[in-house]
Structure formats: C-alpha cells, structure tokens
Design an enzyme around this catalytic site. Sequence first.
Site, PDB file in Angstrom:
ATOM      1  N   HIS A   1      -8.476   3.422   4.060  1.00  0.00           N
ATOM      2  CA  HIS A   1      -8.759   3.894   5.424  1.00  0.00           C
ATOM      3  C   HIS A   1     -10.240   3.837   5.810  1.00  0.00           C
ATOM      4  O   HIS A   1     -10.579   3.861   6.983  1.00  0.00           O
ATOM      5  CB  HIS A   1      -8.299   5.340   5.582  1.00  0.00           C
ATOM      6  CG  HIS A   1      -6.813   5.513   5.592  1.00  0.00           C
ATOM      7  ND1 HIS A   1      -6.018   5.116   4.534  1.00  0.00           N
ATOM      8  CD2 HIS A   1      -5.975   6.036   6.522  1.00  0.00           C
ATOM      9  CE1 HIS A   1      -4.758   5.406   4.818  1.00  0.00           C
ATOM     10  NE2 HIS A   1      -4.707   5.963   6.015  1.00  0.00           N
TER      11      HIS A   1
ATOM     12  N   ASP B   1       0.866  -1.187   0.000  1.00  0.00           N
ATOM     13  CA  ASP B   1       0.000   0.000   0.000  1.00  0.00           C
ATOM     14  C   ASP B   1       0.895   1.226   0.000  1.00  0.00           C
ATOM     15  O   ASP B   1       2.079   1.149   0.335  1.00  0.00           O
ATOM     16  CB  ASP B   1      -0.893  -0.020   1.256  1.00  0.00           C
ATOM     17  CG  ASP B   1      -1.799   1.200   1.335  1.00  0.00           C
ATOM     18  OD1 ASP B   1      -2.322   1.627   0.280  1.00  0.00           O
ATOM     19  OD2 ASP B   1      -1.981   1.757   2.428  1.00  0.00           O
ATOM     20  N   SER B   2       0.310   2.372  -0.327  1.00  0.00           N
ATOM     21  CA  SER B   2       1.068   3.624  -0.264  1.00  0.00           C
ATOM     22  C   SER B   2       1.442   3.957   1.180  1.00  0.00           C
ATOM     23  O   SER B   2       2.348   4.745   1.417  1.00  0.00           O
ATOM     24  CB  SER B   2       0.224   4.754  -0.838  1.00  0.00           C
ATOM     25  OG  SER B   2      -1.008   4.836  -0.141  1.00  0.00           O
TER      26      SER B   2
ATOM     27  N   GLU C   1      -6.204   8.580  10.518  1.00  0.00           N
ATOM     28  CA  GLU C   1      -4.821   8.510  11.004  1.00  0.00           C
ATOM     29  C   GLU C   1      -4.673   9.186  12.366  1.00  0.00           C
ATOM     30  O   GLU C   1      -3.731   8.895  13.101  1.00  0.00           O
ATOM     31  CB  GLU C   1      -3.859   9.070   9.965  1.00  0.00           C
ATOM     32  CG  GLU C   1      -3.870   8.177   8.733  1.00  0.00           C
ATOM     33  CD  GLU C   1      -2.693   8.296   7.811  1.00  0.00           C
ATOM     34  OE1 GLU C   1      -1.967   9.292   7.889  1.00  0.00           O
ATOM     35  OE2 GLU C   1      -2.520   7.377   6.986  1.00  0.00           O
TER      36      GLU C   1
ATOM     37  N   CYS D   1      -3.691  -0.545  -2.188  1.00  0.00           N
ATOM     38  CA  CYS D   1      -3.946   0.880  -2.426  1.00  0.00           C
ATOM     39  C   CYS D   1      -4.858   1.071  -3.645  1.00  0.00           C
ATOM     40  O   CYS D   1      -4.604   0.502  -4.717  1.00  0.00           O
ATOM     41  CB  CYS D   1      -2.608   1.574  -2.676  1.00  0.00           C
ATOM     42  SG  CYS D   1      -2.765   3.310  -3.062  1.00  0.00           S
TER      43      CYS D   1
ATOM     44  N   CYS E   1     -11.337   3.333  -0.475  1.00  0.00           N
ATOM     45  CA  CYS E   1     -10.066   3.804   0.083  1.00  0.00           C
ATOM     46  C   CYS E   1      -9.697   2.888   1.237  1.00  0.00           C
ATOM     47  O   CYS E   1     -10.581   2.451   1.998  1.00  0.00           O
ATOM     48  CB  CYS E   1     -10.194   5.247   0.571  1.00  0.00           C
ATOM     49  SG  CYS E   1      -8.733   5.839   1.446  1.00  0.00           S
TER      50      CYS E   1
END
Length: 255
Positions: free
Chosen positions: A181, A7-8, A147, A70, A179
């Site tokens: 997240h 993932d990024s 985050e 990602c 996404c």
Amino acid sequence: MKIGVFDSGIGGLTVLKAIRERYPKVDLLYLGDTARVPYGSKSKETVQRYSIECAEFLLGHDVDLVVVACNTASAYALDLLRERLPVEVFGVIEPGVEEALRVCTSGKVGVIGTRGTISSGAYQNLLQKKGVKVLAKACPLFVPLVEEGMVRGPVAELLVEHYLKDLKESGIDTLILGCTHYPLLKDVIQAYMDGTVIVDSAHATARWIERYVKDEGNSSLSLYFTDDSPIIPNMIRLILGEDHPYEVISTLCRL
Ligand code: DGN
C-alpha cells in the site's frame, strides 16, 4: 506471455501496475485474497497454505510466471512456492533490498512495513547480511489510511510524521517501502523525508523480473478477488487510475 500476481488483498495492484507499465503487452492475471486479508497477523504455516492456494489458482489459468506482491507472503512462503511450482516465482523483498543497496551511500537503510513484515525480520536479515545498518519500523495505520483513499492531506501528513520522525532523525539516506500500500503514500513520505531516496518495492520488482519476461501478448488484464468489498472498485481506480471489472471467486477458500 501471461504473468500471475497475487496478494493478500487489494494493495498488490501497485505491483501489478508497475509490471503493466513496464511490460504493456503481457497478459496479466491478479488474485487478491480479500476474504482472508490481512496475512500480516497469521502464522507462517497459514500464510504458506494460503499462498500455495493462491498460486494454484493462478497456475490453473496457465500463467508462465508468478509474482508474490504481498510482503508477508514473500517473507514466509517464497521458498516453499519455489519448491512446489513448475514456473518461476518472484517476491518483492529481494528486489527492494537490492535496489536499496544500489542507491544507499550512508550505510544506513530504513524499512517500513506492516507489523507482520517488520517482525518477520525478512528485510532486516537480507540488508544486515550485506553489512548495512537497518532501522525498521512498523506503520500499521498506513494500510487503512490508503484503503480510505486518504493518500494526501493533513491526516496523511500527520501519520507520516508520527511514524517516520525517528527515521528522519536517524541519518538514513534510503527508505524501503516494504508494503503493497505504501507506494500510494510516496509523495507525502518523500516530502517529509526530504533528501532521502525512497525505494518502491513495486517498481524494483517489475525491473527485477526483466530477464524472465517477454513483453508479448494481448495486454489483457483479469482481476479476481476472494471476497467482494466496496473498497475494491475505489482501490482499483486509485491504483490503476481507471475503472476495471473484476470477478469474485469463492472456490479458493477451504476454511
Ligand atoms: N499486502 C500486505 C503487505 O504487503 O504487507 C499489506 C496488507 C495486509 O495484508 N495487511
């Protein structure tokens, strides 16, 4: 069997977690390119180069299969990775779309993601090809919100309302979380989008690779990141529900 996931950054751990829950015996290797996150604002060529480097790192650890967690890398680099890698490669977009098509009955699907993912049109193109009306919306503040660990409470509720108000009023019955997240905001999103089916690409991807996975191995989990950050241990705990050691590697970055 050893599965490599990249993932990024850190959010792809949601995909890793879904794979780990479904195939508890496989050995898992995760690479988060935290030195170069976010990918969403980079050009296609750059995302392709980064993705090849991440995949090469995983192949160097003898993975049998690669999952691109990602969304941006899935949108820009999946075809190239499939051409170049000697193992099967899967992204998160196709599984999310297929799952949405399976559950949608109204012919209208919503998709949310980062600015990069939404402007790439990857979800929209696949859904529209199947004759579905798509309402897409970028929700750029969701990544920093997660985050910061603010996955519930008044700030999360306010932002969910801010971004999803139009979608709620549009008559969609299915919403894709496009996404890495966003699965962490699923409870708040589900509460606001009452009656809408929420499709989580992480779980859809874990199901999607079933045909290629043999659930055997030593249940090992190795985590690698290209840069350290105080957010990493917090996100590991938040997503995996436990602390886990990780290694920071610098050799990947040739910038
Ligand atoms: N992993 C990215 C995605 O799924 O779109 C989110 C983080 C980022 O690169 N901005």
